[in-house]
Design an enzyme around this catalytic site. Structure first.
Site, PDB file in Angstrom:
ATOM      1  N   THR A 113       7.120   2.879  -5.240  1.00  0.00           N
ATOM      2  CA  THR A 113       5.762   3.405  -5.259  1.00  0.00           C
ATOM      3  C   THR A 113       5.689   4.599  -6.208  1.00  0.00           C
ATOM      4  O   THR A 113       6.618   4.855  -6.983  1.00  0.00           O
ATOM      5  CB  THR A 113       5.294   3.747  -3.821  1.00  0.00           C
ATOM      6  OG1 THR A 113       3.921   4.086  -3.853  1.00  0.00           O
ATOM      7  CG2 THR A 113       6.106   4.870  -3.209  1.00  0.00           C
ATOM      8  N   LYS A 134       6.520   3.373 -10.728  1.00  0.00           N
ATOM      9  CA  LYS A 134       6.186   1.970 -10.999  1.00  0.00           C
ATOM     10  C   LYS A 134       6.219   1.607 -12.486  1.00  0.00           C
ATOM     11  O   LYS A 134       6.497   0.452 -12.838  1.00  0.00           O
ATOM     12  CB  LYS A 134       4.808   1.648 -10.427  1.00  0.00           C
ATOM     13  CG  LYS A 134       4.761   1.617  -8.911  1.00  0.00           C
ATOM     14  CD  LYS A 134       3.420   1.147  -8.400  1.00  0.00           C
ATOM     15  CE  LYS A 134       3.417   1.058  -6.878  1.00  0.00           C
ATOM     16  NZ  LYS A 134       2.167   0.489  -6.347  1.00  0.00           N
ATOM     17  N   ASN A 136       6.790  -3.069  -8.645  1.00  0.00           N
ATOM     18  CA  ASN A 136       6.810  -2.498  -7.296  1.00  0.00           C
ATOM     19  C   ASN A 136       7.884  -3.126  -6.414  1.00  0.00           C
ATOM     20  O   ASN A 136       8.079  -2.707  -5.283  1.00  0.00           O
ATOM     21  CB  ASN A 136       5.435  -2.635  -6.607  1.00  0.00           C
ATOM     22  CG  ASN A 136       5.211  -4.024  -6.037  1.00  0.00           C
ATOM     23  OD1 ASN A 136       5.457  -5.031  -6.706  1.00  0.00           O
ATOM     24  ND2 ASN A 136       4.739  -4.101  -4.805  1.00  0.00           N
ATOM     25  N   ASP A 150       1.996  -6.215  -6.052  1.00  0.00           N
ATOM     26  CA  ASP A 150       0.780  -5.446  -5.781  1.00  0.00           C
ATOM     27  C   ASP A 150      -0.479  -6.253  -6.082  1.00  0.00           C
ATOM     28  O   ASP A 150      -1.467  -6.179  -5.352  1.00  0.00           O
ATOM     29  CB  ASP A 150       0.754  -4.156  -6.608  1.00  0.00           C
ATOM     30  CG  ASP A 150       1.456  -3.003  -5.918  1.00  0.00           C
ATOM     31  OD1 ASP A 150       1.523  -3.002  -4.675  1.00  0.00           O
ATOM     32  OD2 ASP A 150       1.921  -2.095  -6.625  1.00  0.00           O
ATOM     33  N   ALA A 160      -5.962   4.760 -13.087  1.00  0.00           N
ATOM     34  CA  ALA A 160      -5.293   4.098 -14.209  1.00  0.00           C
ATOM     35  C   ALA A 160      -3.770   4.202 -14.128  1.00  0.00           C
ATOM     36  O   ALA A 160      -3.091   4.271 -15.147  1.00  0.00           O
ATOM     37  CB  ALA A 160      -5.795   4.695 -15.528  1.00  0.00           C
ATOM     38  N   ALA A 197      -0.661   1.038  -9.815  1.00  0.00           N
ATOM     39  CA  ALA A 197      -1.425   0.225  -8.864  1.00  0.00           C
ATOM     40  C   ALA A 197      -2.724  -0.270  -9.488  1.00  0.00           C
ATOM     41  O   ALA A 197      -3.173  -1.384  -9.218  1.00  0.00           O
ATOM     42  CB  ALA A 197      -1.708   1.023  -7.595  1.00  0.00           C
ATOM     43  N   TYR A 231      -3.777   4.434   2.893  1.00  0.00           N
ATOM     44  CA  TYR A 231      -3.628   3.992   4.281  1.00  0.00           C
ATOM     45  C   TYR A 231      -4.661   4.666   5.167  1.00  0.00           C
ATOM     46  O   TYR A 231      -5.295   4.045   6.006  1.00  0.00           O
ATOM     47  CB  TYR A 231      -2.259   4.396   4.861  1.00  0.00           C
ATOM     48  CG  TYR A 231      -1.045   3.872   4.168  1.00  0.00           C
ATOM     49  CD1 TYR A 231      -1.082   2.768   3.327  1.00  0.00           C
ATOM     50  CD2 TYR A 231       0.192   4.478   4.375  1.00  0.00           C
ATOM     51  CE1 TYR A 231       0.052   2.302   2.719  1.00  0.00           C
ATOM     52  CE2 TYR A 231       1.335   4.019   3.766  1.00  0.00           C
ATOM     53  CZ  TYR A 231       1.265   2.929   2.938  1.00  0.00           C
ATOM     54  OH  TYR A 231       2.399   2.470   2.341  1.00  0.00           O
ATOM     55  N   GLY A 245      -5.936   0.585   2.662  1.00  0.00           N
ATOM     56  CA  GLY A 245      -4.720   0.208   1.950  1.00  0.00           C
ATOM     57  C   GLY A 245      -3.665  -0.483   2.779  1.00  0.00           C
ATOM     58  O   GLY A 245      -2.746  -1.098   2.220  1.00  0.00           O
TER      59      GLY A 245
END
Length: 309
Positions: free
Chosen positions: A60, A64, A85, A100, A125, A128, A207, A226
């Site tokens: 994470t 990444k 990921n 992802d 950007a 993810a 989350y 999330g």
């Protein structure tokens, strides 16, 4: 010998990935466990995987994108997305994958929305965001991307063929947007954002509730948090590690398991030195050349972010 899997990040103690993967490993009677590892540099992810003989890893923020040139092989979607990921270790050969984008597609479809033909806006950007753009386009969406640093959004648009728009111009587009995907940090607020009834949902990478998510809900917009994205990418990642997909239902229960601050098991290891993992740890700090004071500061910061937000 018990096999080891892990998620790497900075910070990382907040990650719910161990709850997901350990629930599957336990129910499948696989002699392995999945932990969190904090490293300071991108190259230390690779060093730790090799030193600890980690069979599978997730990655994470902020690793990444910087990992790509350090891995031995990249899957086709990683080469297109420009972010990794998931890493599989096969006899020392490290291959990078991206699940992802699958998490994005599945989370939106699970909420009852088709992406095909929809106009989608991605906010942010980073790695993810790249996966979100890739997934939305792969599913047939028309994708726009906006970021406070315009050059980063322009770079993704140039790489993937979506449309980059200045953040200040987003409101001019909002009346025609169907789906919003945000990878912004939870404390980022956009009070002047023009939410409207035509927006089907917001997929929020966080989350916990974010300021943007709360603002969207205030306008009656459905928010998919999330943890759904996390669950669906974890299903695909576990398949890469073990060769089969666990059930979404099992992971949906596992994601609710809290991390207990009172029983937290922490281990500090020195990269490049021999050590043994004689117990199962919730959190490993892999360092090189840091003082005890600096290591304790890292642990305290991680605990604060994980348990106090």
């Amino acid at each position: 010998m018990t096999k080891l899997l892990a998620v790497f990040g900075n910070p990382i103690l907040h990650s719910k990935s161990p709850q997901l993967h350990n629930s599957v490993l336990s129910s499948s009677h696989i002699d392995a466990y999945y932990t969190r590892i904090r490293v300071e540099k991108c190259e230390d992810v690779v060093r730790a995987i090799r030193q600890f003989n980690i069979l599978g890893a997730n990655v994470t923020t902020p690793f990444k994108e910087c990992l790509l040139p350090l891995l031995d092989s990249l899957s086709p979607e990683v080469e297109q997305v420009g972010a990794v990921n998931t890493i599989r270790n096969e006899n020392g050969v490290l291959t990078g994958f991206n699940t992802d984008y699958i998490g994005v597609i599945k989370s939106i479809e699970e909420a009852g929305e088709s992406i095909f033909g929809k106009r989608c806006l991605v906010l942010g950007a980073g790695g993810a965001s790249k996966a979100a753009v890739y997934g939305l386009m792969k599913a047939g969406g028309e994708v726009f991307i906006a970021n406070r640093t315009q050059s980063k959004a322009d770079g993704i648009a140039g790489l993937m063929g979506c449309v980059s728009i200045p953040m200040n111009d987003v409101n001019e587009l909002m009346s025609n947007i169907d789906i919003v995907v945000s990878t912004l940090l939870p404390d980022v607020s956009m009070p002047n954002f023009r939410w409207n009834a035509g927006i089907k949902l917001l997929l929020d990478a966080n989350y916990r509730k974010s300021k943007l998510g709360e603002e969207a809900e205030g306008f009656g917009i459905r928010v998919v948090k999330g943890d759904r994205w996390l669950i669906h990418q974890a299903v695909a990642a576990f398949s890469i590690f073990a060769g089969y997909e666990p059930s979404v239902e099992m992971l949906s229960k596992a994601v609710q398991i809290p991390l207990d601050a009172n029983s937290l098991k922490v281990k500090t290891v020195e990269l490049g030195k021999k050590f043994s993992l004689d117990e199962r740890y919730d959190f490993i700090v892999a360092t090189e050349g840091l003082s005890d004071f600096e290591v304790n500061r890292i642990i305290d910061e991680e605990k604060h972010k994980a348990f106090k937000g």
